[in-house]
Design an enzyme around this catalytic site. Sequence first.
Site, PDB file in Angstrom:
ATOM      1  N   HIS A 500      41.837  43.000  41.236  1.00 20.68           N
ATOM      2  CA  HIS A 500      41.223  42.180  42.499  1.00 20.68           C
ATOM      3  C   HIS A 500      42.112  41.102  42.684  1.00 20.68           C
ATOM      4  CE1 HIS A 500      37.244  44.540  41.943  1.00 20.68           C
ATOM      5  NE2 HIS A 500      38.286  45.468  42.196  1.00 20.68           N
TER       6      HIS A 500
HETATM    7  C1  FAD Z   1      41.776  50.942  38.049  1.00 21.40           C
HETATM    8  C2  FAD Z   1      41.557  50.139  39.521  1.00 21.40           C
HETATM    9  C3  FAD Z   1      40.110  50.394  40.154  1.00 21.40           C
HETATM   10  C4  FAD Z   1      39.966  49.832  41.378  1.00 21.40           C
HETATM   11  N1  FAD Z   1      38.806  49.912  42.140  1.00 21.40           N
HETATM   12  C5  FAD Z   1      38.521  49.370  43.443  1.00 21.40           C
HETATM   13  C6  FAD Z   1      37.495  49.485  43.742  1.00 21.40           C
HETATM   14  O1  FAD Z   1      36.588  50.293  43.237  1.00 21.40           O
HETATM   15  N2  FAD Z   1      37.091  48.889  45.081  1.00 21.40           N
HETATM   16  C7  FAD Z   1      38.133  48.333  45.556  1.00 21.40           C
HETATM   17  O2  FAD Z   1      37.903  47.651  46.676  1.00 21.40           O
HETATM   18  N3  FAD Z   1      39.255  48.148  45.089  1.00 21.40           N
HETATM   19  C8  FAD Z   1      39.756  48.665  43.945  1.00 21.40           C
HETATM   20  N4  FAD Z   1      40.830  48.471  43.277  1.00 21.40           N
HETATM   21  C9  FAD Z   1      41.874  47.737  44.134  1.00 21.40           C
HETATM   22  C10 FAD Z   1      42.613  48.804  45.109  1.00 21.40           C
HETATM   23  O3  FAD Z   1      43.198  49.674  44.484  1.00 21.40           O
HETATM   24  C11 FAD Z   1      43.558  47.865  45.899  1.00 21.40           C
HETATM   25  O4  FAD Z   1      42.949  46.750  46.709  1.00 21.40           O
HETATM   26  C12 FAD Z   1      44.206  48.529  46.824  1.00 21.40           C
HETATM   27  O5  FAD Z   1      45.051  49.780  46.437  1.00 21.40           O
HETATM   28  C13 FAD Z   1      45.285  47.765  47.543  1.00 21.40           C
HETATM   29  O6  FAD Z   1      46.277  48.269  48.382  1.00 21.40           O
HETATM   30  P1  FAD Z   1      47.637  47.738  48.663  1.00 21.40           P
HETATM   31  O7  FAD Z   1      48.341  48.724  49.967  1.00 21.40           O
HETATM   32  O8  FAD Z   1      47.523  46.435  49.091  1.00 21.40           O
HETATM   33  O9  FAD Z   1      48.384  48.091  47.511  1.00 21.40           O
HETATM   34  P2  FAD Z   1      48.748  49.233  46.775  1.00 21.40           P
HETATM   35  O10 FAD Z   1      47.863  50.449  46.743  1.00 21.40           O
HETATM   36  O11 FAD Z   1      49.010  48.791  45.327  1.00 21.40           O
HETATM   37  O12 FAD Z   1      50.195  49.841  47.200  1.00 21.40           O
HETATM   38  C14 FAD Z   1      51.176  48.987  47.052  1.00 21.40           C
HETATM   39  C15 FAD Z   1      52.450  49.956  47.182  1.00 21.40           C
HETATM   40  O13 FAD Z   1      53.820  48.997  47.284  1.00 21.40           O
HETATM   41  C16 FAD Z   1      54.835  49.737  46.493  1.00 21.40           C
HETATM   42  N5  FAD Z   1      55.816  48.433  46.152  1.00 21.40           N
HETATM   43  C17 FAD Z   1      55.413  47.554  45.488  1.00 21.40           C
HETATM   44  N6  FAD Z   1      56.793  46.604  45.653  1.00 21.40           N
HETATM   45  C18 FAD Z   1      57.631  47.503  46.255  1.00 21.40           C
HETATM   46  C19 FAD Z   1      58.863  47.402  46.270  1.00 21.40           C
HETATM   47  N7  FAD Z   1      59.845  46.138  46.148  1.00 21.40           N
HETATM   48  N8  FAD Z   1      59.687  48.186  46.893  1.00 21.40           N
HETATM   49  C20 FAD Z   1      58.967  49.351  47.561  1.00 21.40           C
HETATM   50  N9  FAD Z   1      57.814  49.603  47.342  1.00 21.40           N
HETATM   51  C21 FAD Z   1      57.038  48.519  46.510  1.00 21.40           C
HETATM   52  C22 FAD Z   1      54.049  50.007  45.210  1.00 21.40           C
HETATM   53  O14 FAD Z   1      54.646  51.092  44.461  1.00 21.40           O
HETATM   54  C23 FAD Z   1      52.786  50.549  45.925  1.00 21.40           C
HETATM   55  O15 FAD Z   1      52.832  52.031  45.911  1.00 21.40           O
HETATM   56  C24 FAD Z   1      40.977  49.110  42.088  1.00 21.40           C
HETATM   57  C25 FAD Z   1      42.442  48.844  41.568  1.00 21.40           C
HETATM   58  C26 FAD Z   1      42.607  49.564  40.087  1.00 21.40           C
HETATM   59  C27 FAD Z   1      44.067  49.445  39.690  1.00 21.40           C
END
Ligand code: FAD
Lengths: 570, 248
Positions: A500
């Site tokens: 988080h």
């Molecule tokens: C174990 C775990 C449990 C969790 N449990 C909860 C929960 O219960 N409730 C909750 O609210 N949240 C939870 N979270 C948090 C939640 O997963 C994230 O808030 C959410 O996935 C964020 O979404 P996002 O799109 O910002 O990033 P992400 O889902 O991380 O996606 C980012 C993507 O960008 C890609 N990327 C990054 N840099 C580059 C680059 N330079 N070039 C190309 N691609 C790139 C990555 O490969 C990834 O696929 C948890 C996280 C984890 C790890």
Amino acid sequence: MAKTLPKVDVVTVGVGWTGGILAAELAKDGMKVVGLERGKERSTEDYLHGHDELRYALRYELMQDTSKETITFRNNRKQRALPMRQLGSFLLGENLGGAGVHWNGQTYRFFPYDFEIKSMTEKKYGKGKIKDGYFVQDWGITYDELEPYYDQFEKACGISGEENPMAGKRSNPYPTPPMKSTRSLDKFAEATKELGYKPYRIPSANLSEPYKNQYGLQINACQYCAFCERFGCEYGAKSDPVISVIPAAQESGNYEIRYHSNVTEVIYDGSKVTGVKYVDVQSGEEFIQPAEVVALTSYVMNNVKFLLMSDIGQKYDPKSGQGVVGRSYCYQILPGATGFYEEEQFNTFMGAGALGTSINDYYGDNFDHSELDFIHGGVISITQTGKRPIANNPTPPDTPRWGKEFKSNSIKYYTRTLTIGSQGASLPYKENFLDLDPTYKDAYGLPLLRMTYNFTDQDKKLQKYITQKTAEISEKMGASKTVPNPELTDYSIVPYQTTHNTGGAIMGADPNSSVVNSYLQHWNAENLFVVGASAFAHNGGVNPTDTVGALAYRAAEGIKKYRKNGGSLV
Amino acid sequence: MSEQEKYSRRDFLKKSGYAAGGVVGGGLLASFITMQVMEDDPKTKNQSDGGSDDQFNDAFMFFTNRDDFRVLASSCERVFPEDENGPGAIKLGVPFFIDHQLAGPWGNNTKEYMQGPFYKGEPTQGYQSRMNRGEIFRMGIKKLKEKSQSDYQKSFQELSTEEQDKILTAFENDEVKMTGTTSAEFFELMRAATIEGVYADPMYSGNRNMEGWKMKQFPGAQMSYIGKIESDKFVDIEPQSLHSMLNK
Ligand SMILES: Cc1cc2nc3c(=O)[nH]c(=O)nc-3n(C[C@H](O)[C@H](O)[C@H](O)COP(=O)(O)OP(=O)(O)OC[C@H]3O[C@@H](n4cnc5c(N)ncnc54)[C@H](O)[C@@H]3O)c2cc1C
Ligand code: SF4
């Protein structure tokens, strides 16, 4: 030389929750969208043989390959930052769906208080209540303004939940009813009711029943299989970007995902961005993808890293306190208490990622802070997420860490402990920030992001206060012995805490104290949207992704408006 | 948030040292158990999933000599000894588990950021060694052998369990000098790997016959608990491994 490709309407950097939501909304609307994802494709079929604690939970099968890219970390500016050589404190996502694939699915909204924390605190307690050095500020959007977007995200996921009497107003009930309850959850509910609190079931993206979302996509019913957090769901029952939003983008015919495409630069001409540069990590070829709109959807770390590398917006300088990019990095704290039960054994090995019950009596300003020297609070919960045997070896405090007594106790208490946990809100502090590391580089020759972070006085006081409350609940539940979590010392990058992470490119109403506006449009580049928890002005005391999803829906609406009218949206 | 191991190393170290009073068998030679398994005694050979005698996996992928392997095996057995709960690390196949892990990506740090410069760092900054885990184990085992010789003029396997515990405690408390890594770092890796070997799916060569899971009443790789999750009573379930899921 990088090869320049035909221009598209929108390019997203990364395809996780935020990239997936933008793709679904914008491709459906007729825009040509390209998603550049550094990792590989994956889907529900890949999780069928995945009930393997070692491979997934401990060797991080689904997560970021830190040999290629990581961050550096230090507790304060005097220390030398060193690389986080393996994952630990948080588990960064990689591959299609990002961390959304291996999340738990606890899907709470932030509370009205979060969005207006500064005004509300000063109004009630006076200006001195927020201590010097803390950049506490309103978000530039209110709960009521964000509510329709929460509603959209929760409908996309099909969230299973029930009304929380202490939460902000909802325009619609949760799409599906709460999950099943368990013996330990019932005990928590009884105890908290007796203490005068108001328990409610954790809103869950592990669905209680089959559900079809607004895109016509099917999400199945959770089987309580207990391999959820850090795992993909083999039933398609945990809402994630790959089952809940991305197929909607693909069906439109306007969406293309390019895998193994690591973005290395956002191209900025001083007033607008023109596209991104990326490398095909398998062939080594470099490409430029021009776009009308660039959306950074690469999670907090890389969203901030791209802004710093391309020098978009003023970097935060901790000496002068000037600048905003990299400022207000926040995390969370984990107050709590563990109850040891001599008389009863629980089915701790069963569960689901978001199976639990919570109270909000100590969230935000739901309790009086007049006599307290901290603000905010945190949710208090019991969860039954499925304890696995390698990582869970609870022992009473005087047990050695190995040997005979360790063995006996860790075996005995594996099914005889219940933990009452909390997520304590985290406030921005002047010494906690993100910038570029001067020494260490990633596999593409780019600087690693450097994190300077430690727990603050506010954190330490909040930890102590909430821990006490969790211990009282544990005692009320009838634990034979309750062991409260220790007081906070220095933040460590080693043990898992939460994924988080927030801030670094925060939203707000004023360009001098924020990086993006309330549509997550960059103040210094009108066709750049920086989407994710990077926009949080502080971190609340519940999980972030409902708010991340809501902001992504809002950003999608912003991009649609921008493509029509151009210019700044506020 | 999974329940982490709550009681930190520091809490433990605060105490005046590990009391060996709880150790079974007092002066029993630890090598007794080690030897039994090592010497190919058919009676004590680890039963494989199918009860077969041919444990083709029980061979070295990482280690190059038996003596090093036995030192590791004896150490693991002290971390997770055989007792009235059931088998210890050796009978569970943990030493082979560790051997195989060290030969693969984990031992070779393929997913870790291994670029320099390398500095010692604060405890809050985590792993900073330029050595990979395989190298750390090699050096740690060498040091265990040296320390047994210098403290007791015997090999590690020949020591009593109390003597072995004293030596391991010195490693844990970072009292043994090592270069490029620390004795505490080696000890923590060895301890963690032992617990992994006890409870990881048996396909990795530890947790033989799922005995680790049975002791802990963990049912392994079940597909669903939907019919049992609401039960008021504890439910004891026969464990199942990934192998059996593939064969369904
Ligand atoms: C174990 C775990 C449990 C969790 N449990 C909860 C929960 O219960 N409730 C909750 O609210 N949240 C939870 N979270 C948090 C939640 O997963 C994230 O808030 C959410 O996935 C964020 O979404 P996002 O799109 O910002 O990033 P992400 O889902 O991380 O996606 C980012 C993507 O960008 C890609 N990327 C990054 N840099 C580059 C680059 N330079 N070039 C190309 N691609 C790139 C990555 O490969 C990834 O696929 C948890 C996280 C984890 C790890
Ligand atoms: S607990 Fe439920 S949602 Fe989670 S992986 Fe298992 S079946 Fe899927």
